[in-house]
Scaffold this motif. Structure first.
Motif, PDB file in Angstrom:
ATOM      1  N   THR A  64      -1.051   0.080  -2.570  1.00  0.00           N
ATOM      2  CA  THR A  64       0.281  -0.059  -1.976  1.00  0.00           C
ATOM      3  C   THR A  64       0.487  -1.458  -1.410  1.00  0.00           C
ATOM      4  N   ASN A  65      -0.513  -1.974  -0.717  1.00  0.00           N
ATOM      5  CA  ASN A  65      -0.416  -3.331  -0.162  1.00  0.00           C
ATOM      6  C   ASN A  65      -0.298  -4.381  -1.264  1.00  0.00           C
ATOM      7  N   GLU A  66      -1.054  -4.202  -2.338  1.00  0.00           N
ATOM      8  CA  GLU A  66      -0.989  -5.154  -3.450  1.00  0.00           C
ATOM      9  C   GLU A  66       0.374  -5.103  -4.138  1.00  0.00           C
ATOM     10  N   PHE A  67       0.958  -3.915  -4.221  1.00  0.00           N
ATOM     11  CA  PHE A  67       2.295  -3.789  -4.806  1.00  0.00           C
ATOM     12  C   PHE A  67       3.323  -4.548  -3.970  1.00  0.00           C
ATOM     13  N   VAL A  68       3.212  -4.443  -2.654  1.00  0.00           N
ATOM     14  CA  VAL A  68       4.137  -5.163  -1.776  1.00  0.00           C
ATOM     15  C   VAL A  68       3.975  -6.669  -1.960  1.00  0.00           C
ATOM     16  N   MET A  69       2.727  -7.133  -2.021  1.00  0.00           N
ATOM     17  CA  MET A  69       2.457  -8.563  -2.180  1.00  0.00           C
ATOM     18  C   MET A  69       2.973  -9.095  -3.517  1.00  0.00           C
ATOM     19  N   ASN A  70       3.008  -8.237  -4.531  1.00  0.00           N
ATOM     20  CA  ASN A  70       3.436  -8.670  -5.863  1.00  0.00           C
ATOM     21  C   ASN A  70       4.854  -8.215  -6.207  1.00  0.00           C
ATOM     22  N   ASN A  71       5.594  -7.790  -5.184  1.00  0.00           N
ATOM     23  CA  ASN A  71       7.005  -7.429  -5.359  1.00  0.00           C
ATOM     24  C   ASN A  71       7.216  -6.316  -6.386  1.00  0.00           C
ATOM     25  N   ILE A 160       1.105   6.703  -4.330  1.00  0.00           N
ATOM     26  CA  ILE A 160       1.492   5.287  -4.268  1.00  0.00           C
ATOM     27  C   ILE A 160       2.979   5.104  -4.583  1.00  0.00           C
ATOM     28  N   GLY A 161       3.704   6.222  -4.676  1.00  0.00           N
ATOM     29  CA  GLY A 161       5.149   6.161  -4.816  1.00  0.00           C
ATOM     30  C   GLY A 161       5.660   5.989  -6.229  1.00  0.00           C
TER      31      GLY A 161
END
Length: 348
Positions: A64-71, A160-161
């Motif tokens: 989830t954090n990596e998804f946020v960082m990579n938009n 993870i949505g």
């Protein structure tokens, strides 16, 4: 914050490894793979092992954090799996209607797969049709994955949505990608060759043999007793654009921990197990030989490992670095499972 649009039928394709997780966002359009984005990150220690999610919350938080960082926001998800606990068999049945195959397999599978079927999710794929003693028959590839493994991946994707749509076996991804491409490394045409595609992963090695475009055999070799240090694994990830010489790796290996086994010993153990698999395939396909060995995966980044394989097997060996029908420059070697996931042929 702008997010990648998923209105173009894009898919979020994920390949979770015990050491590294890869993500590709893209789609297959007609005769080309369109890739919008590709990124990777280190999988949390011990969170994912041999196809099982050991610590779901830890893995979910990391992804989830990596998804946020990579938009990356929400969307459709395809996921690949590989495990020594997944059982594969090739069986022969009379030619019947496709809709009747599942019913027939229920009666014949016990002969090939002695197990408790209630604990597995079983699927099949038609390999080819042939004539034996004047009768038409079908070669069927059967795959049986532990039901709890399938369930945990389904729940992970939802956590993870994303919307879980496809869970595919990694050798199937490789086979589809190679068949989809006009050529491998700009020169190998898969339709008239027999190739052994070998995934040199950090914790397992997967061997897929493809003969004239047909996947003949695939096996996952457990490397639990083959010790390759975390420092060596990190070196293969750090060197994404340049390879590390085996000798240099050993020097760095010793520098960080003088008690770790020499990497050459580990590679020799892997070669011995692959050799047994080659002999099994060749003994069941009389007159057939292996034309090429294609290496990919984390340990394929070790410089001259292709030479090591050639010296051992006497078969032309190369590192995977190029396929046709791809719209952008992406590390094929690294993201091969994610790319193969994007190709759906008749639902497989």
């Amino acid at each position: 914050m702008s997010f990648i649009s998923l209105l173009k039928n894009n898919v979020i394709s994920i390949d979770i490894g015990s050491f590294e997780t890869k993500v590709v966002i893209g789609c297959k359009k007609k005769d080309q793979l369109i890739i919008d984005k590709a990124f990777s990150f280190k999988t949390p220690d011990s969170a994912y092992m041999n196809g099982y999610i050991k610590y779901n919350n830890v893995l979910v938080n990391k992804v989830t954090n990596e998804f946020v960082m990579n938009n990356v926001k929400s969307g459709i998800c395809y996921l690949s799996i590989k495990s020594t606990d997944i059982i594969t068999r090739e069986i022969t049945i009379p030619v019947i209607e496709k809709k009747d195959i599942d019913g027939l397999l229920k009666y014949q599978l016990a002969e090939y797969l002695p197990m408790d079927y209630s604990k597995y999710v079983i699927q099949h794929r038609i390999i080819n049709k042939f004539i034996e003693e004047g009768k038409e028959k079908l070669n069927i590839s059967v795959i049986a994955a532990p039901a709890d493994m399938v369930d945990m991946h389904y729940n992970f994707v939802r956590d993870i949505g994303l919307r879980p749509v496809v869970l595919d076996y990694q050798p199937n991804c490789i086979w589809k990608l190679f068949c989809f491409s006009n050529g491998i490394n700009g020169k190998i045409k898969i339709e008239d060759k027999t190739i052994a595609a070998i995934d040199l992963g950090h914790d397992s090695t997967n061997v897929t043999i493809i003969k004239e475009g047909i996947m003949k055999i695939n096996r996952v070799i457990d490397m639990e007793d083959i010790k390759i240090s975390s420092k060596t694994k990190e070196l293969t990830i750090e060197k994404s654009s340049e390879s590390e010489d085996i000798g240099n790796l050993c020097d760095k290996f010793s520098f960080y921990n003088g008690n770790i086994n020499n990497i050459r010993t580990s590679l020799e153990s892997i070669l011995n197990r692959i050799d047994r698999m080659f002999k099994f395939f060749l003994s069941n396909d009389i007159g057939c030989g292996i034309d090429y060995i294609i290496l990919y995966g984390g340990l394929s980044k070790i410089n001259e490992i292709d030479k090591l394989f050639f010296d051992y097997f006497g078969i032309p060996t190369m590192i995977l670095n190029r396929i046709e029908k791809l719209n952008t420059l992406v590390d094929i070697n690294k993201y091969i499972n994610c790319l193969g996931l994007l190709i759906r042929n008749d639902g497989v």
